[in-house]
Design a protein around this motif. Sequence first.
Motif, PDB file in Angstrom:
ATOM      1  N   UNK A   5       0.837  -1.211   0.000  1.00 30.93           N
ATOM      2  CA  UNK A   5       0.000   0.000   0.000  1.00 30.93           C
ATOM      3  C   UNK A   5       0.866   1.254   0.000  1.00 30.93           C
ATOM      4  N   UNK A   6       1.953   1.193   0.750  1.00 34.26           N
ATOM      5  CA  UNK A   6       2.886   2.319   0.818  1.00 34.26           C
ATOM      6  C   UNK A   6       3.506   2.581  -0.557  1.00 34.26           C
ATOM      7  N   UNK A   7       3.909   1.525  -1.246  1.00 35.19           N
ATOM      8  CA  UNK A   7       4.510   1.663  -2.576  1.00 35.19           C
ATOM      9  C   UNK A   7       3.493   2.189  -3.580  1.00 35.19           C
ATOM     10  N   UNK A   8       2.244   1.727  -3.506  1.00 38.64           N
ATOM     11  CA  UNK A   8       1.202   2.207  -4.420  1.00 38.64           C
ATOM     12  C   UNK A   8       0.912   3.689  -4.182  1.00 38.64           C
ATOM     13  N   UNK A  76      11.265  15.270  -0.985  1.00 35.40           N
ATOM     14  CA  UNK A  76      10.248  15.355   0.071  1.00 35.40           C
ATOM     15  C   UNK A  76       9.392  14.098   0.107  1.00 35.40           C
ATOM     16  N   UNK A  77       9.028  13.590  -1.066  1.00 30.62           N
ATOM     17  CA  UNK A  77       8.203  12.392  -1.142  1.00 30.62           C
ATOM     18  C   UNK A  77       8.947  11.169  -0.614  1.00 30.62           C
ATOM     19  N   UNK A  78      10.231  11.074  -0.941  1.00 31.77           N
ATOM     20  CA  UNK A  78      11.049   9.965  -0.431  1.00 31.77           C
ATOM     21  C   UNK A  78      11.094   9.968   1.095  1.00 31.77           C
ATOM     22  N   UNK A  79      11.269  11.144   1.674  1.00 37.98           N
ATOM     23  CA  UNK A  79      11.300  11.247   3.138  1.00 37.98           C
ATOM     24  C   UNK A  79       9.945  10.902   3.751  1.00 37.98           C
ATOM     25  N   UNK A  80       8.882  11.340   3.081  1.00 28.39           N
ATOM     26  CA  UNK A  80       7.530  11.085   3.587  1.00 28.39           C
ATOM     27  C   UNK A  80       7.232   9.589   3.674  1.00 28.39           C
ATOM     28  N   UNK A  81       7.680   8.825   2.681  1.00 32.07           N
ATOM     29  CA  UNK A  81       7.388   7.393   2.650  1.00 32.07           C
ATOM     30  C   UNK A  81       8.559   6.529   3.148  1.00 32.07           C
ATOM     31  N   UNK A  82       9.622   7.146   3.600  1.00 31.12           N
ATOM     32  CA  UNK A  82      10.733   6.404   4.171  1.00 31.12           C
ATOM     33  C   UNK A  82      11.655   5.756   3.157  1.00 31.12           C
ATOM     34  N   UNK A  83      11.715   6.284   1.947  1.00 31.03           N
ATOM     35  CA  UNK A  83      12.575   5.736   0.912  1.00 31.03           C
ATOM     36  C   UNK A  83      13.873   6.524   0.760  1.00 31.03           C
TER      37      UNK A  83
END
Length: 85
Positions: A5-8, A76-83
């Motif tokens: 779900x996180x990846x989607x 920012x998106x990478x940090x938000x989802x932990x990537x």
Amino acid sequence: MTENEKAKSYWKENIRYVFILMLIWFLVSFGAGILFKDFLNSIKIGGFKLGFWFAQQGSMYVFVVLIFVYVYLMNRLDKKYGYDE
């Protein structure tokens, strides 16, 4: 939230950013250079008509700026989802 779900969600948000940025670039390159050329040509900057400037150089400058905006948004998106690394 599961990993799938996180990846989607990450991918969906990434595609939304790409779509918005490409729409901005389309409006600047095609819109300002072709569709709104007559209106923009009534404005002059440095002796050149603004419609001509957008058709020749402006869209390239906007594209380069959009690359930096995309990098910022993706960090920012990478940090938000932990990537992020």
